[in-house]
Design a protein around this motif. Structure first.
Motif, PDB file in Angstrom:
ATOM      1  N   LEU A   1       0.648  -0.986  -0.085  1.00 35.18           N
ATOM      2  CA  LEU A   1       0.047   0.018   0.076  1.00 35.18           C
ATOM      3  C   LEU A   1       0.829   1.331  -0.058  1.00 35.18           C
ATOM      4  CD1 LEU A   1      -3.109   0.918   0.345  1.00 35.18           C
ATOM      5  CD2 LEU A   1      -2.691   1.401   2.686  1.00 35.18           C
ATOM      6  N   ALA A   2       2.046   1.235   1.034  1.00 37.69           N
ATOM      7  CA  ALA A   2       2.636   2.490   1.097  1.00 37.69           C
ATOM      8  C   ALA A   2       3.389   2.706  -0.392  1.00 37.69           C
ATOM      9  CB  ALA A   2       3.717   2.136   2.047  1.00 37.69           C
ATOM     10  N   PHE A   3       3.913   1.766  -1.107  1.00 37.51           N
ATOM     11  CA  PHE A   3       4.693   1.777  -2.254  1.00 37.51           C
ATOM     12  C   PHE A   3       3.761   1.879  -3.659  1.00 37.51           C
ATOM     13  CE2 PHE A   3       7.655  -0.123   0.849  1.00 37.51           C
ATOM     14  CZ  PHE A   3       8.465   1.116   0.840  1.00 37.51           C
ATOM     15  N   GLY A   4       2.450   1.659  -3.376  1.00 36.08           N
ATOM     16  CA  GLY A   4       1.482   1.844  -4.519  1.00 36.08           C
ATOM     17  C   GLY A   4       0.830   2.655  -4.418  1.00 36.08           C
ATOM     18  N   PRO A   5      -0.418   2.770  -3.911  1.00 40.68           N
ATOM     19  CA  PRO A   5      -1.411   3.785  -3.963  1.00 40.68           C
ATOM     20  C   PRO A   5      -1.105   5.061  -3.344  1.00 40.68           C
ATOM     21  CG  PRO A   5      -2.649   1.633  -3.495  1.00 40.68           C
ATOM     22  CD  PRO A   5      -0.974   1.257  -3.337  1.00 40.68           C
ATOM     23  N   ALA A   6      -0.300   4.826  -2.003  1.00 41.18           N
ATOM     24  CA  ALA A   6       0.242   5.934  -1.020  1.00 41.18           C
ATOM     25  C   ALA A   6       1.395   6.745  -1.853  1.00 41.18           C
ATOM     26  CB  ALA A   6       0.471   5.493   0.043  1.00 41.18           C
ATOM     27  N   ALA A   7       2.089   5.960  -2.528  1.00 40.41           N
ATOM     28  CA  ALA A   7       3.338   6.742  -3.244  1.00 40.41           C
ATOM     29  C   ALA A   7       2.778   7.383  -4.586  1.00 40.41           C
ATOM     30  CB  ALA A   7       4.440   5.668  -3.719  1.00 40.41           C
ATOM     31  N   ALA A   8       1.725   6.878  -5.255  1.00 40.67           N
ATOM     32  CA  ALA A   8       1.189   7.501  -6.372  1.00 40.67           C
ATOM     33  C   ALA A   8       0.596   9.112  -6.191  1.00 40.67           C
ATOM     34  CB  ALA A   8       0.173   6.657  -6.966  1.00 40.67           C
ATOM     35  N   ARG A   9      -0.173   8.923  -4.968  1.00 39.12           N
ATOM     36  CA  ARG A   9      -0.556  10.276  -4.340  1.00 39.12           C
ATOM     37  C   ARG A   9       0.415  10.962  -3.825  1.00 39.12           C
ATOM     38  NH1 ARG A   9      -2.331  11.611   0.981  1.00 39.12           N
ATOM     39  NH2 ARG A   9      -3.852  13.053   1.054  1.00 39.12           N
ATOM     40  N   LEU A  10       1.361  10.482  -3.362  1.00 36.66           N
ATOM     41  CA  LEU A  10       2.755  11.508  -2.881  1.00 36.66           C
ATOM     42  C   LEU A  10       3.026  12.142  -4.193  1.00 36.66           C
ATOM     43  CD1 LEU A  10       4.587   9.459  -0.350  1.00 36.66           C
ATOM     44  CD2 LEU A  10       3.322  11.477   0.102  1.00 36.66           C
TER      45      LEU A  10
ATOM     46  N   SER B   1       9.298  12.475  -6.127  1.00 39.95           N
ATOM     47  CA  SER B   1       9.716  11.949  -7.318  1.00 39.95           C
ATOM     48  C   SER B   1       9.905  10.481  -7.663  1.00 39.95           C
ATOM     49  CB  SER B   1      11.203  12.566  -7.316  1.00 39.95           C
ATOM     50  OG  SER B   1      12.042  11.909  -6.352  1.00 39.95           O
ATOM     51  N   PHE B   2       8.843   9.835  -7.347  1.00 40.04           N
ATOM     52  CA  PHE B   2       8.627   8.370  -7.623  1.00 40.04           C
ATOM     53  C   PHE B   2       8.274   8.202  -9.352  1.00 40.04           C
ATOM     54  CE2 PHE B   2       6.977   8.261  -3.425  1.00 40.04           C
ATOM     55  CZ  PHE B   2       8.117   7.913  -2.485  1.00 40.04           C
ATOM     56  N   ASN B   3       8.867   7.110  -9.906  1.00 37.24           N
ATOM     57  CA  ASN B   3       8.439   6.922 -11.207  1.00 37.24           C
ATOM     58  C   ASN B   3       6.845   6.666 -11.170  1.00 37.24           C
ATOM     59  OD1 ASN B   3       7.464   4.927 -13.499  1.00 37.24           O
ATOM     60  ND2 ASN B   3       9.950   5.112 -14.008  1.00 37.24           N
ATOM     61  N   THR B   4       6.076   7.435 -11.721  1.00 38.62           N
ATOM     62  CA  THR B   4       4.828   7.315 -11.840  1.00 38.62           C
ATOM     63  C   THR B   4       4.103   6.219 -12.367  1.00 38.62           C
ATOM     64  OG1 THR B   4       4.760   9.870 -12.059  1.00 38.62           O
ATOM     65  CG2 THR B   4       2.730   8.862 -12.548  1.00 38.62           C
TER      66      THR B   4
ATOM     67  N   TYR C   1      -5.411   5.506   2.179  1.00 42.09           N
ATOM     68  CA  TYR C   1      -4.839   5.849   1.043  1.00 42.09           C
ATOM     69  C   TYR C   1      -5.569   4.935  -0.101  1.00 42.09           C
ATOM     70  CZ  TYR C   1      -1.005   7.612   3.155  1.00 42.09           C
ATOM     71  OH  TYR C   1      -0.092   8.417   4.097  1.00 42.09           O
ATOM     72  N   ILE C   2      -6.385   3.831   0.180  1.00 43.80           N
ATOM     73  CA  ILE C   2      -7.405   3.335  -0.938  1.00 43.80           C
ATOM     74  C   ILE C   2      -8.312   4.321  -1.390  1.00 43.80           C
ATOM     75  CG2 ILE C   2      -8.780   1.407  -1.769  1.00 43.80           C
ATOM     76  CD1 ILE C   2      -7.037  -0.479  -0.137  1.00 43.80           C
ATOM     77  N   ALA C   3      -8.926   4.759  -0.261  1.00 47.41           N
ATOM     78  CA  ALA C   3     -10.081   5.574  -0.571  1.00 47.41           C
ATOM     79  C   ALA C   3      -9.549   6.956  -1.428  1.00 47.41           C
ATOM     80  CB  ALA C   3     -10.530   6.293   0.798  1.00 47.41           C
ATOM     81  N   HIS C   4      -8.384   7.366  -1.130  1.00 45.94           N
ATOM     82  CA  HIS C   4      -7.653   8.507  -1.864  1.00 45.94           C
ATOM     83  C   HIS C   4      -6.749   8.278  -2.988  1.00 45.94           C
ATOM     84  CE1 HIS C   4      -9.217  11.660   0.756  1.00 45.94           C
ATOM     85  NE2 HIS C   4      -9.413  10.623   1.638  1.00 45.94           N
ATOM     86  N   ALA C   5      -7.047   6.862  -3.438  1.00 49.36           N
ATOM     87  CA  ALA C   5      -6.075   6.600  -4.690  1.00 49.36           C
ATOM     88  C   ALA C   5      -6.312   7.455  -5.765  1.00 49.36           C
ATOM     89  CB  ALA C   5      -6.375   5.134  -4.799  1.00 49.36           C
ATOM     90  N   PRO C   6      -7.676   7.777  -6.297  1.00 49.11           N
ATOM     91  CA  PRO C   6      -7.794   8.761  -7.435  1.00 49.11           C
ATOM     92  C   PRO C   6      -6.971   9.934  -7.317  1.00 49.11           C
ATOM     93  CG  PRO C   6      -9.860   7.624  -6.648  1.00 49.11           C
ATOM     94  CD  PRO C   6      -8.863   7.095  -5.571  1.00 49.11           C
ATOM     95  N   GLU C   7      -6.522  10.299  -6.245  1.00 50.50           N
ATOM     96  CA  GLU C   7      -5.814  11.613  -6.087  1.00 50.50           C
ATOM     97  C   GLU C   7      -4.497  11.235  -6.656  1.00 50.50           C
ATOM     98  OE1 GLU C   7      -5.625  13.232  -2.288  1.00 50.50           O
ATOM     99  OE2 GLU C   7      -7.920  13.154  -1.960  1.00 50.50           O
ATOM    100  N   GLY C   8      -3.703  10.111  -6.627  1.00 52.92           N
ATOM    101  CA  GLY C   8      -2.706   9.880  -7.455  1.00 52.92           C
ATOM    102  C   GLY C   8      -3.020   9.142  -8.681  1.00 52.92           C
ATOM    103  N   ASN C   9      -4.047   9.271  -9.323  1.00 53.53           N
ATOM    104  CA  ASN C   9      -4.315   8.993 -10.670  1.00 53.53           C
ATOM    105  C   ASN C   9      -4.388   7.500 -10.860  1.00 53.53           C
ATOM    106  OD1 ASN C   9      -4.584  11.675 -12.445  1.00 53.53           O
ATOM    107  ND2 ASN C   9      -2.006  11.612 -12.003  1.00 53.53           N
ATOM    108  N   VAL C  10      -5.109   6.891  -9.732  1.00 54.37           N
ATOM    109  CA  VAL C  10      -5.279   5.537  -9.576  1.00 54.37           C
ATOM    110  C   VAL C  10      -6.837   5.517  -9.712  1.00 54.37           C
ATOM    111  CG1 VAL C  10      -4.937   3.340  -8.212  1.00 54.37           C
ATOM    112  CG2 VAL C  10      -3.199   4.922  -8.427  1.00 54.37           C
ATOM    113  N   SER C  11      -7.312   4.813 -10.637  1.00 55.56           N
ATOM    114  CA  SER C  11      -8.858   4.586 -10.575  1.00 55.56           C
ATOM    115  C   SER C  11      -9.193   3.298  -9.756  1.00 55.56           C
ATOM    116  CB  SER C  11      -9.399   4.522 -12.275  1.00 55.56           C
ATOM    117  OG  SER C  11     -10.820   4.223 -12.219  1.00 55.56           O
ATOM    118  N   LEU C  12     -10.506   3.840  -9.163  1.00 59.23           N
ATOM    119  CA  LEU C  12     -11.027   2.690  -8.583  1.00 59.23           C
ATOM    120  C   LEU C  12     -12.280   1.970  -9.210  1.00 59.23           C
ATOM    121  CD1 LEU C  12     -11.136   4.220  -4.755  1.00 59.23           C
ATOM    122  CD2 LEU C  12      -9.529   2.583  -5.666  1.00 59.23           C
ATOM    123  N   GLU C  13     -12.742   2.594 -10.493  1.00 57.03           N
ATOM    124  CA  GLU C  13     -13.726   2.090 -11.155  1.00 57.03           C
ATOM    125  C   GLU C  13     -13.640   0.612 -11.511  1.00 57.03           C
ATOM    126  OE1 GLU C  13     -16.628   3.405 -11.912  1.00 57.03           O
ATOM    127  OE2 GLU C  13     -15.891   4.988 -10.541  1.00 57.03           O
ATOM    128  N   PRO C  14     -12.325  -0.023 -11.716  1.00 54.55           N
ATOM    129  CA  PRO C  14     -12.477  -1.491 -12.017  1.00 54.55           C
ATOM    130  C   PRO C  14     -12.660  -2.491 -10.844  1.00 54.55           C
ATOM    131  CG  PRO C  14     -10.644  -0.270 -13.017  1.00 54.55           C
ATOM    132  CD  PRO C  14     -11.068   0.601 -11.783  1.00 54.55           C
TER     133      PRO C  14
END
Length: 209
Positions: free
Chosen positions: A107-116, A123-126, A165-178
């Motif tokens: 979670l920290a290195f996926g959705p949370a990092a994308a939101r960061l 400066s993570f690899n998007t 961080y899952i609820a706010h994943a869309p802020e990091g361009n991670v869609s929850l629609e699927p």
């Protein structure tokens, strides 16, 4: 009568929100102490004396000072929540621990990092962190086809550790629609008595409030 539990927090921190949410669900009197991360207050000697790692959240429960969001969740569950939030049987406890590890790892290195990246300019690899986020969400969506909550049919701190961080994943361009099972799980948590949301940031896929 005991004083309120002090929560040293930063409103946009999902780690801090875990604890604010848990305190509210447990209906525990709370005093929020704002730590301005943008100004580096978490790296000043006064705060480092409370948490040498220089991170929020930290709680002060009438002299008992605990840092690290997952450690705080365990403490609050054991001190105030009974077995509902953290089962005592070996299998139940292991199931919860599995998801605390997920919260600290994938979670920290996926959705949370994308939101960061989008919210704080990290400066993570998007593409890499968004890819990790979707790998995790696919797994969680499959797991939630078997039960209402992450560790079974009862809400536990496993859910609280992963919710923000899952609820706010869309802020990091991670869609929850699927992920319909994930979205239904988020709704179940948001329907809990005492639920409090984390402030949303209008960024990424989260373009409206």
């Amino acid at each position: 009568m005991p004083s309120p539990i002090k929560l040293y927090n930063f409103p946009k921190s999902g780690h801090a929100h875990r604890i604010e949410l848990m305190l509210s669900l447990l209906q525990l009197p709370t005093e929020l102490v704002f730590v301005d991360l943008a100004k580096g207050e978490h790296k000043q000697p006064e705060f480092l004396a409370i948490n040498p790692f220089g991170q929020v959240p930290v709680i002060d429960d009438n002299g008992i000072v605990i840092a690290d969001s997952n450690a705080i969740l365990v403490y609050l569950a054991k001190a105030y929540g009974g077995e509902r939030w953290l089962p005592q049987d070996p299998v139940g406890a292991a199931r919860v621990q599995r998801w605390l590890s997920v919260a600290a790892g994938p979670l920290a290195f996926g959705p949370a990092a994308a939101r960061l990246v989008t919210v704080f300019g990290a400066s993570f690899n998007t593409d890499e962190v968004i890819g990790r986020a979707h790998t995790l969400l696919k797994l969680i969506n499959a797991e939630l086809a078997k039960a209402s909550f992450l560790a079974g049919d009862q809400v536990t701190i496993a859910d609280i550790a992963n919710y923000s961080y899952i609820a706010h994943a869309p802020e990091g361009n991670v869609s929850l629609e699927p992920y319909p099972n994930v979205r239904a799980w988020l709704a179940r948590i948001e329907a809990l008595p005492g639920f409090v949301p984390m402030p949303r940031t209008v960024i990424g896929l989260q373009t409206t409030l």
